[in-house]
Design a protein around this motif. Structure first.
Motif, mmCIF file in Angstrom:
data_model
loop_
_atom_site.group_PDB
_atom_site.id
_atom_site.type_symbol
_atom_site.label_atom_id
_atom_site.label_comp_id
_atom_site.label_asym_id
_atom_site.label_seq_id
_atom_site.Cartn_x
_atom_site.Cartn_y
_atom_site.Cartn_z
ATOM 1 N N HIS A 1 4.772 6.933 13.088
ATOM 2 C CA HIS A 1 3.578 7.736 13.362
ATOM 3 C C HIS A 1 3.990 8.964 14.173
ATOM 4 C CE1 HIS A 1 0.386 4.535 12.703
ATOM 5 N NE2 HIS A 1 1.447 3.759 12.847
ATOM 6 N N HIS B 1 7.183 2.751 8.915
ATOM 7 C CA HIS B 1 6.730 4.142 9.028
ATOM 8 C C HIS B 1 6.766 4.573 10.483
ATOM 9 C CE1 HIS B 1 3.316 1.373 9.160
ATOM 10 N NE2 HIS B 1 2.783 2.175 10.074
ATOM 11 N N ASN C 1 5.288 0.796 15.084
ATOM 12 C CA ASN C 1 4.808 -0.565 15.340
ATOM 13 C C ASN C 1 5.664 -1.532 14.535
ATOM 14 O OD1 ASN C 1 2.629 0.201 17.022
ATOM 15 N ND2 ASN C 1 1.386 0.686 15.233
ATOM 16 N N HIS D 1 -2.047 13.720 12.883
ATOM 17 C CA HIS D 1 -1.529 12.339 12.846
ATOM 18 C C HIS D 1 -0.980 12.104 11.443
ATOM 19 C CE1 HIS D 1 -2.456 7.711 13.326
ATOM 20 N NE2 HIS D 1 -1.180 7.953 13.070
ATOM 21 N N PHE E 1 2.700 11.799 4.914
ATOM 22 C CA PHE E 1 1.295 12.092 4.593
ATOM 23 C C PHE E 1 0.428 11.856 5.819
ATOM 24 C CE2 PHE E 1 2.510 7.894 2.905
ATOM 25 C CZ PHE E 1 1.663 7.053 3.601
ATOM 26 N N ASN E 2 -0.761 12.451 5.790
ATOM 27 C CA ASN E 2 -1.689 12.311 6.911
ATOM 28 C C ASN E 2 -2.263 10.904 6.940
ATOM 29 O OD1 ASN E 2 -1.435 14.937 7.893
ATOM 30 N ND2 ASN E 2 -2.955 15.717 6.446
ATOM 31 N N ASP E 3 -2.426 10.365 8.155
ATOM 32 C CA ASP E 3 -3.047 9.053 8.320
ATOM 33 C C ASP E 3 -4.510 9.137 7.898
ATOM 34 O OD1 ASP E 3 -2.173 6.376 10.190
ATOM 35 O OD2 ASP E 3 -4.305 6.659 9.765
ATOM 36 N N ILE E 4 -4.968 8.092 7.216
ATOM 37 C CA ILE E 4 -6.352 8.089 6.708
ATOM 38 C C ILE E 4 -7.361 7.984 7.859
ATOM 39 C CG2 ILE E 4 -6.699 5.593 6.335
ATOM 40 C CD1 ILE E 4 -7.657 6.360 3.468
ATOM 41 N N LYS E 5 -6.942 7.411 8.978
ATOM 42 C CA LYS E 5 -7.821 7.297 10.160
ATOM 43 C C LYS E 5 -7.105 7.949 11.334
ATOM 44 C CE LYS E 5 -10.018 2.846 9.210
ATOM 45 N NZ LYS E 5 -9.872 1.446 9.612
ATOM 46 N N ILE F 1 1.401 4.480 -2.624
ATOM 47 C CA ILE F 1 1.311 5.914 -2.305
ATOM 48 C C ILE F 1 2.587 6.622 -2.757
ATOM 49 C CG2 ILE F 1 1.231 7.592 -0.408
ATOM 50 C CD1 ILE F 1 -0.812 5.764 0.990
ATOM 51 N N LEU G 1 0.822 -1.221 0.000
ATOM 52 C CA LEU G 1 0.000 0.000 0.000
ATOM 53 C C LEU G 1 0.858 1.275 0.000
ATOM 54 C CD1 LEU G 1 -2.833 1.289 0.378
ATOM 55 C CD2 LEU G 1 -2.488 1.021 2.830
ATOM 56 N N PHE G 2 1.862 1.321 0.867
ATOM 57 C CA PHE G 2 2.650 2.551 0.960
ATOM 58 C C PHE G 2 3.562 2.722 -0.254
ATOM 59 C CE2 PHE G 2 2.282 3.239 5.876
ATOM 60 C CZ PHE G 2 0.932 3.482 5.719
ATOM 61 N N GLY H 1 1.527 -4.680 16.625
ATOM 62 C CA GLY H 1 0.452 -3.801 16.170
ATOM 63 C C GLY H 1 0.633 -3.269 14.761
ATOM 64 N N GLN H 2 1.639 -3.782 14.048
ATOM 65 C CA GLN H 2 1.865 -3.286 12.682
ATOM 66 C C GLN H 2 0.827 -3.866 11.728
ATOM 67 O OE1 GLN H 2 5.833 -4.015 11.169
ATOM 68 N NE2 GLN H 2 5.520 -2.680 9.397
ATOM 69 N N GLU H 3 0.239 -2.989 10.916
ATOM 70 C CA GLU H 3 -0.764 -3.418 9.938
ATOM 71 C C GLU H 3 -0.280 -3.227 8.512
ATOM 72 O OE1 GLU H 3 -4.349 -1.322 10.910
ATOM 73 O OE2 GLU H 3 -4.639 -2.482 12.759
ATOM 74 N N LEU I 1 2.298 10.213 8.967
ATOM 75 C CA LEU I 1 3.185 9.055 8.855
ATOM 76 C C LEU I 1 4.423 9.442 8.060
ATOM 77 C CD1 LEU I 1 0.442 6.424 7.836
ATOM 78 C CD2 LEU I 1 1.344 6.874 10.143
HETATM 79 P P1 5GP Z 1 0.529 0.456 11.526
HETATM 80 O O1 5GP Z 1 -0.543 -0.205 12.344
HETATM 81 O O2 5GP Z 1 1.030 -0.425 10.416
HETATM 82 O O3 5GP Z 1 1.637 1.031 12.378
HETATM 83 O O4 5GP Z 1 -0.136 1.736 10.898
HETATM 84 C C1 5GP Z 1 -0.695 1.771 9.626
HETATM 85 C C2 5GP Z 1 -1.428 3.096 9.511
HETATM 86 O O5 5GP Z 1 -1.698 3.316 8.154
HETATM 87 C C3 5GP Z 1 -2.764 3.118 10.256
HETATM 88 O O6 5GP Z 1 -2.772 4.180 11.215
HETATM 89 C C4 5GP Z 1 -3.785 3.348 9.142
HETATM 90 O O7 5GP Z 1 -4.853 4.201 9.522
HETATM 91 C C5 5GP Z 1 -2.941 3.957 8.034
HETATM 92 N N1 5GP Z 1 -3.435 3.683 6.689
HETATM 93 C C6 5GP Z 1 -3.917 2.492 6.232
HETATM 94 N N2 5GP Z 1 -4.274 2.621 4.942
HETATM 95 C C7 5GP Z 1 -4.019 3.907 4.585
HETATM 96 C C8 5GP Z 1 -4.191 4.624 3.351
HETATM 97 O O8 5GP Z 1 -4.647 4.118 2.321
HETATM 98 N N3 5GP Z 1 -3.833 5.934 3.357
HETATM 99 C C9 5GP Z 1 -3.325 6.542 4.490
HETATM 100 N N4 5GP Z 1 -3.006 7.836 4.368
HETATM 101 N N5 5GP Z 1 -3.143 5.894 5.650
HETATM 102 C C10 5GP Z 1 -3.494 4.585 5.700
#
Ligand code: 5GP
Ligand code: ZN
Length: 110
Positions: A101, A99, A86, A39, A29-33, A10, A6-7, A92-94, A41
């Motif tokens: 935060h 990256h 993470n 917030h 860039f700004n976190d999507i959530k 981007i 994903l990144f 907690g890494q997704e 990244l």
């Molecule tokens: P992790 O849990 O891996 O440390 O954090 C991944 C972060 O990426 C999460 O806070 C999530 O909201 C953010 N994220 C996931 N998908 C996207 C996306 O498509 N765009 C942006 N800007 N952030 C994303």
């Protein structure tokens, strides 16, 4: 670039993001959530799965990412901020592209 990352998408401009900083090595860039008022990244353009994939050859890049945090936080109007990396699913890494935060203006619960 790793095709299904994903990144990396981007970084390549194939998925939109609200970019607040970019240079040859890094995109921010700004976190999507967002979990705080601010917030964002800090993401290297080089694909690295996590801190576990880093070695001494990445020392400069990692240092650069960390030093960007206070600079960009100040630009976002923050007096102070929280950083988080993470590492691994159990950490907690997704998104498996390393990256940092940066949170501020109301800190996250987690
Ligand atoms: P992790 O849990 O891996 O440390 O954090 C991944 C972060 O990426 C999460 O806070 C999530 O909201 C953010 N994220 C996931 N998908 C996207 C996306 O498509 N765009 C942006 N800007 N952030 C994303
Ligand atoms: Zn990637």
């Amino acid at each position: 670039m790793t095709a299904d990352c994903l990144f990396c998408k981007i970084v390549a401009g194939n998925i939109p993001a609200t970019t607040i900083y970019e240079d040859d090595d890094v995109i921010v860039f700004n976190d999507i959530k967002p979990m705080a008022k601010v917030h964002f990244l800090i993401v290297p353009k080089l694909h690295l799965d996590s801190l576990k994939s880093c070695d001494v050859s990445h020392q400069q890049l990692l240092g650069k990412m960390l030093l960007l945090a206070p600079k960009l936080a100040a630009e976002q109007g923050l007096q102070g901020f929280k950083t988080l990396i993470n590492t691994g699913r159990e950490g907690g890494q997704e998104v498996f592209h390393i990256h940092v935060h940066v949170f501020g203006g109301g800190l996250p619960n987690t």
